[in-house]
Scaffold this motif. Structure first.
Motif, PDB file in Angstrom:
ATOM      1  N   TRP A 182       6.397  24.799 -20.066  1.00  0.00           N
ATOM      2  CA  TRP A 182       7.834  24.903 -19.828  1.00  0.00           C
ATOM      3  C   TRP A 182       8.584  24.369 -21.035  1.00  0.00           C
ATOM      4  CZ3 TRP A 182       4.165  23.505 -16.398  1.00  0.00           C
ATOM      5  CH2 TRP A 182       4.074  24.248 -15.217  1.00  0.00           C
ATOM      6  N   ALA A 230       6.225  25.351  -7.999  1.00  0.00           N
ATOM      7  CA  ALA A 230       7.181  24.334  -7.562  1.00  0.00           C
ATOM      8  C   ALA A 230       8.041  23.832  -8.720  1.00  0.00           C
ATOM      9  CB  ALA A 230       6.428  23.171  -6.908  1.00  0.00           C
ATOM     10  N   ILE A 231       7.402  23.577  -9.863  1.00  0.00           N
ATOM     11  CA  ILE A 231       8.157  23.106 -11.033  1.00  0.00           C
ATOM     12  C   ILE A 231       9.155  24.162 -11.485  1.00  0.00           C
ATOM     13  CG2 ILE A 231       7.965  22.500 -13.484  1.00  0.00           C
ATOM     14  CD1 ILE A 231       5.300  21.167 -12.833  1.00  0.00           C
ATOM     15  N   SER A 232       8.698  25.403 -11.561  1.00  0.00           N
ATOM     16  CA  SER A 232       9.565  26.489 -12.009  1.00  0.00           C
ATOM     17  C   SER A 232      10.715  26.716 -11.028  1.00  0.00           C
ATOM     18  CB  SER A 232       8.756  27.776 -12.169  1.00  0.00           C
ATOM     19  OG  SER A 232       7.730  27.609 -13.126  1.00  0.00           O
ATOM     20  N   TYR A 233      10.411  26.642  -9.735  1.00  0.00           N
ATOM     21  CA  TYR A 233      11.451  26.818  -8.714  1.00  0.00           C
ATOM     22  C   TYR A 233      12.487  25.704  -8.812  1.00  0.00           C
ATOM     23  CZ  TYR A 233      13.595  27.564  -4.141  1.00  0.00           C
ATOM     24  OH  TYR A 233      14.496  27.796  -3.130  1.00  0.00           O
ATOM     25  N   ALA A 234      12.014  24.462  -9.020  1.00  0.00           N
ATOM     26  CA  ALA A 234      12.927  23.326  -9.151  1.00  0.00           C
ATOM     27  C   ALA A 234      13.823  23.457 -10.382  1.00  0.00           C
ATOM     28  CB  ALA A 234      12.131  22.028  -9.208  1.00  0.00           C
ATOM     29  N   ARG A 235      13.340  24.166 -11.393  1.00  0.00           N
ATOM     30  CA  ARG A 235      14.137  24.376 -12.606  1.00  0.00           C
ATOM     31  C   ARG A 235      15.097  25.561 -12.453  1.00  0.00           C
ATOM     32  NH1 ARG A 235      12.114  22.445 -17.592  1.00  0.00           N
ATOM     33  NH2 ARG A 235      12.560  24.452 -18.584  1.00  0.00           N
ATOM     34  N   GLY A 236      15.079  26.181 -11.282  1.00  0.00           N
ATOM     35  CA  GLY A 236      16.002  27.276 -11.020  1.00  0.00           C
ATOM     36  C   GLY A 236      15.613  28.586 -11.665  1.00  0.00           C
ATOM     37  N   GLU A 237      14.325  28.797 -11.921  1.00  0.00           N
ATOM     38  CA  GLU A 237      13.885  30.021 -12.581  1.00  0.00           C
ATOM     39  C   GLU A 237      13.793  31.183 -11.596  1.00  0.00           C
ATOM     40  OE1 GLU A 237      10.262  29.256 -14.636  1.00  0.00           O
ATOM     41  OE2 GLU A 237      11.155  27.838 -16.045  1.00  0.00           O
TER      42      GLU A 237
END
Length: 369
Positions: A248, A222-229
């Protein structure tokens, strides 16, 4: 006389152990990290208990008195109040942080001690309430109590029959021997549970650890997706072989959760990435680096001074400042304070690392490879 010498050394170790492990709000990303996924409501109660105990010295005694019946039904449940565990024993009666002149260092950190112990004890009591329906006889009660202890990173080595001299030697040698034992027991029980054995304790360990790890993995995605990765970038955060594992890049710093399980997974990843490093007698060897990082304060300080560098390669005796940092600052300042005052970077990077370490997370300069 030998045992008396070990007791004296361990009192010194307890001071360094307190600053390294308990002078912050770290239990929620270390000892209780898997509770967030396994029992989120109890995690929230433990967090509330931490805050209340920080500002109210009577919170934990009142809470334990209110739950005296469940505690009386839990003979194997370990409570941490009053410096009863290795994390805060330096602040217990007879600990060095209760004596002059070190009292002046211990007093400002006392609210963190109360919060730390309240978080662990509230989590333990509330978990026992949640699993009380399983304690249908004395044997199952013992299994549930043992699981709750190890799930919080607590162990009573005297109770399980470890000889006094061995307990003292472990405390002299390792930064957190009881915590290590508890995590090893938890992982062993979970493996037995997956294999269809281990009884009630193995089943609880497997289920709770699976839920906790699953929640952390979901949070990572979720964190990575929110960062647009991208998918490939997200996968790196879940790969123990990657330097980005569970971290991150935030303002040029690697930031991510801690815990012993994460450290063990990262160790496994480092070993499998280049097994040839295991035969090196340098800090390129991930096994030696892991051991150096888990040594007790007195042993670690001695080795750092003799070798001329610490386990991450920083000099330890090139000048008076290095020696002072190695002997005093690294043993008598909380880790989050050390990273702000003693490590490099601009103000923003220092504050970011300090905030991460204060919360019990990893914080170090970003490396892409």
């Amino acid at each position: 006389q030998f045992n008396q010498a070990l007791v004296a050394v361990n009192k010194v170790n307890a001071v360094g152990r307190y600053f390294a492990l308990a002078g912050d709000i770290s239990p929620f990303t270390i000892q209780l990290i898997f509770l967030a996924g396994a029992k989120p409501q109890i995690y929230g109660k433990a967090l509330a208990g931490f805050v209340k105990a920080m500002f109210d010295p009577e919170f934990l005694p009142k809470y334990l008195a209110k739950n005296a019946d469940i505690i009386a039904q839990s003979p194997g449940l370990i409570l941490s109040r009053g410096g009863a565990t290795e994390f805060t024993e330096a602040m217990a009666r007879g600990g060095l942080l209760r004596t002059k002149p070190l009292m002046i260092l211990g007093k400002p950190l006392e609210p963190f001690m109360r919060g730390f112990e309240a978080a662990l004890d509230v989590a333990g009591v509330e978990m026992k309430k949640a699993f009380r329906h399983l304690t249908t006889d004395a044997a199952k009660t013992a299994e549930v109590d043992a699981f709750i202890n190890e799930f919080r990173g607590l162990a009573n080595t005297a109770r399980i029959g470890v000889p006094l001299a061995q307990r003292q030697l472990e405390t002299v040698t390792l930064l957190a021997p009881k915590y290590n034992r508890a995590i090893a027991a938890l992982l062993f029980d979970a493996i037995r549970g997956m294999a269809g054995g281990g009884g009630l304790r193995g089943q609880l360990a497997m289920d709770s650890l699976a839920k906790g790890i699953g929640a952390i993995a979901a949070m990572t995605v979720a964190i990575s997706y929110a960062r647009g990765e991208s998918f490939e970038e997200i996968a790196e955060h879940l790969n123990p072989n990657s330097p980005k594992f569970m971290t991150w890049d935030v303002a040029g710093q690697n930031i991510g959760p801690g815990s012993k399980v994460r450290s063990l997974l990262k160790l496994f990843g480092d070993i499998t990435r280049d097994p040839a490093d295991l035969i090196k007698f340098t800090m390129e060897n991930p096994g030696l680096r892991f051991i150096r990082g888990n040594l007790a304060p007195t042993i670690r300080t001695g080795i750092d001074l003799l070798s001329g560098e610490n386990y991450i390669g920083d000099p330890t005796r090139e000048g008076l400042l290095d020696v002072t940092e190695t002997i005093v600052f690294e043993n008598m300042l909380p880790i989050w304070t050390q990273t702000v005052l003693l490590e490099g970077g601009d103000i923003g990077q220092r504050v970011m690392r300090g905030a991460a370490e204060f919360a019990g997370m990893r914080g170090y300069p970003f490396t892409a490879a």
